[in-house]
Scaffold this active site. Structure first.
Site, PDB file in Angstrom:
ATOM      1  N   LYS A  53     -35.849 -23.806 -24.862  1.00  0.00           N
ATOM      2  CA  LYS A  53     -36.187 -23.241 -26.174  1.00  0.00           C
ATOM      3  C   LYS A  53     -37.351 -24.010 -26.793  1.00  0.00           C
ATOM      4  CE  LYS A  53     -31.539 -21.390 -26.843  1.00  0.00           C
ATOM      5  NZ  LYS A  53     -30.199 -21.467 -27.459  1.00  0.00           N
ATOM      6  N   GLN A  97     -26.578 -25.307 -30.912  1.00  0.00           N
ATOM      7  CA  GLN A  97     -26.249 -24.881 -29.547  1.00  0.00           C
ATOM      8  C   GLN A  97     -24.741 -24.947 -29.328  1.00  0.00           C
ATOM      9  OE1 GLN A  97     -28.646 -23.647 -27.539  1.00  0.00           O
ATOM     10  NE2 GLN A  97     -27.197 -23.195 -25.898  1.00  0.00           N
ATOM     11  N   ASP A 120     -29.834 -17.095 -34.588  1.00  0.00           N
ATOM     12  CA  ASP A 120     -28.876 -16.673 -33.555  1.00  0.00           C
ATOM     13  C   ASP A 120     -28.077 -15.443 -33.989  1.00  0.00           C
ATOM     14  OD1 ASP A 120     -28.814 -18.006 -31.120  1.00  0.00           O
ATOM     15  OD2 ASP A 120     -27.718 -19.725 -31.904  1.00  0.00           O
TER      16      ASP A 120
HETATM   17  N1  GUN Z   1     -24.542 -20.904 -26.056  1.00  0.00           N
HETATM   18  C1  GUN Z   1     -24.655 -19.899 -25.157  1.00  0.00           C
HETATM   19  N2  GUN Z   1     -25.485 -18.949 -25.633  1.00  0.00           N
HETATM   20  C2  GUN Z   1     -25.910 -19.377 -26.849  1.00  0.00           C
HETATM   21  C3  GUN Z   1     -26.796 -18.836 -27.810  1.00  0.00           C
HETATM   22  O1  GUN Z   1     -27.356 -17.757 -27.687  1.00  0.00           O
HETATM   23  N3  GUN Z   1     -26.975 -19.584 -28.930  1.00  0.00           N
HETATM   24  C4  GUN Z   1     -26.353 -20.769 -29.115  1.00  0.00           C
HETATM   25  N4  GUN Z   1     -26.575 -21.420 -30.261  1.00  0.00           N
HETATM   26  N5  GUN Z   1     -25.528 -21.296 -28.256  1.00  0.00           N
HETATM   27  C5  GUN Z   1     -25.311 -20.602 -27.100  1.00  0.00           C
END
Ligand code: GUN
Length: 280
Positions: A53, A97, A120
């Site tokens: 990211k 995350q 998100d």
């Molecule tokens: N863990 C797995 N997929 C995601 C996601 O799209 N966002 C976040 N914050 N954590 C994740």
């Protein structure tokens, strides 16, 4: 028949190029988009995602900052950091995350993020906005699935969409997004009876369960569109939830793993961050 492959890597690349131009313009106006990523503990998969990211932000000129916190951090300290980021004018989007280490309250943490920075789309307010049709952030992987289907010029309205999987991160928002596009949506899960027959009804089959090669060739209607959201490691190789080799003999269009939905998730995260900055 051999399916045409929906090239998620190429489509994600196009989106990133479009976004890079938009970022250039925003920077000229003194509004460089900024993303904050909070990583707690040392889950190796999470570390990889967070690094990807950050790199993706750098590539298109988005400011990014990663806060790496020890697994032993208290709930209170984590909430304090979120409050700080909520107030920070350089930050337009933020995410924590997941999964969080045990002992931390995931739902309380997500609810603390300002809904206007929740790129998100996990905050209950944005979940609600998605369901009742308002403007808000949409979870990145489901948004990527819809974008792939639309860019492949697959008609959705009135079509039968079968979603396998009902997670909060993928399955449920996918249901909502395709319903909004006027599809007839069926959702299947681990307790569904006659799963193969349900799948065989689909014009568009979207699979997100995390079970390698679950979906077989005879589960798929000839000419269907198959979107594989699964990412499973089998003998050191990445494979999806769909038996790609055999299913691609009957489907009209199919996404590969890797190189299908995966690259779209980060592209949509970047898009959400740039959109948030553009609105600021
Ligand atoms: N863990 C797995 N997929 C995601 C996601 O799209 N966002 C976040 N914050 N954590 C994740």
């Amino acid at each position: 028949m051999t399916a045409r492959i929906i090239d998620g890597k190429a489509i994600a690349g196009e989106i990133r190029s479009e976004l890079a131009l938009q970022v250039k313009q925003l920077v000229k106006e003194g509004r460089r988009p900024g993303l904050a990523v909070v990583l707690v503990g040392d889950n190796p998969a999470s570390e990889v995602y967070v690094r990807m990211k950050k790199r993706a932000c750098e590539e298109i000129g988005v400011y990014s900052v990663v806060h790496s916190l020890p697994a032993e951090i208290t709930q209170e300290k984590l909430l304090d950091l979120i409050d700080e980021l909520n107030q920070d004018p350089k930050i337009h989007g933020m995410l924590v995350q997941l999964p969080l280490p045990s002992g931390l309250d995931e739902s309380a943490v997500i609810s603390r993020i300002s809904p206007e920075k929740d790129v998100d789309g996990f905050h209950p307010l944005n979940v609600g906005r998605l369901w009742i049709g308002g403007e808000g952030f949409v979870p990145c992987t489901p948004a990527g699935v819809l974008e792939l289907v639309q860019r492949a010029e697959v008609p959705i309205s009135g079509k039968k969409v079968v979603v396998v999987g009902r997670s909060n991160i993928v399955g449920k928002p996918v249901i909502s997004l395709f319903l909004r596009e006027n599809a007839t949506v069926t959702v299947c899960h681990s307790r569904t009876e006659n799963l193969a027959e349900e799948c065989a009804q689909a014009d568009i089959l979207i699979v997100a369960v995390g079970r390698p090669h679950l979906v077989k060739k005879d589960w798929v209607k000839p000419g269907a569109v198959v979107i594989d959201v699964g990412i499973n490691r089998v003998d050191g190789k990445l494979v999806g939830d769909v038996d790609f080799e055999n299913v691609s003999q009957v489907a009209a269009l199919i996404t590969p793993v890797p190189g299908g939905v995966g690259p779209m998730t980060i592209a949509m995260l970047l898009k959400a961050t740039v959109d948030a900055a553009a609105r600021s």
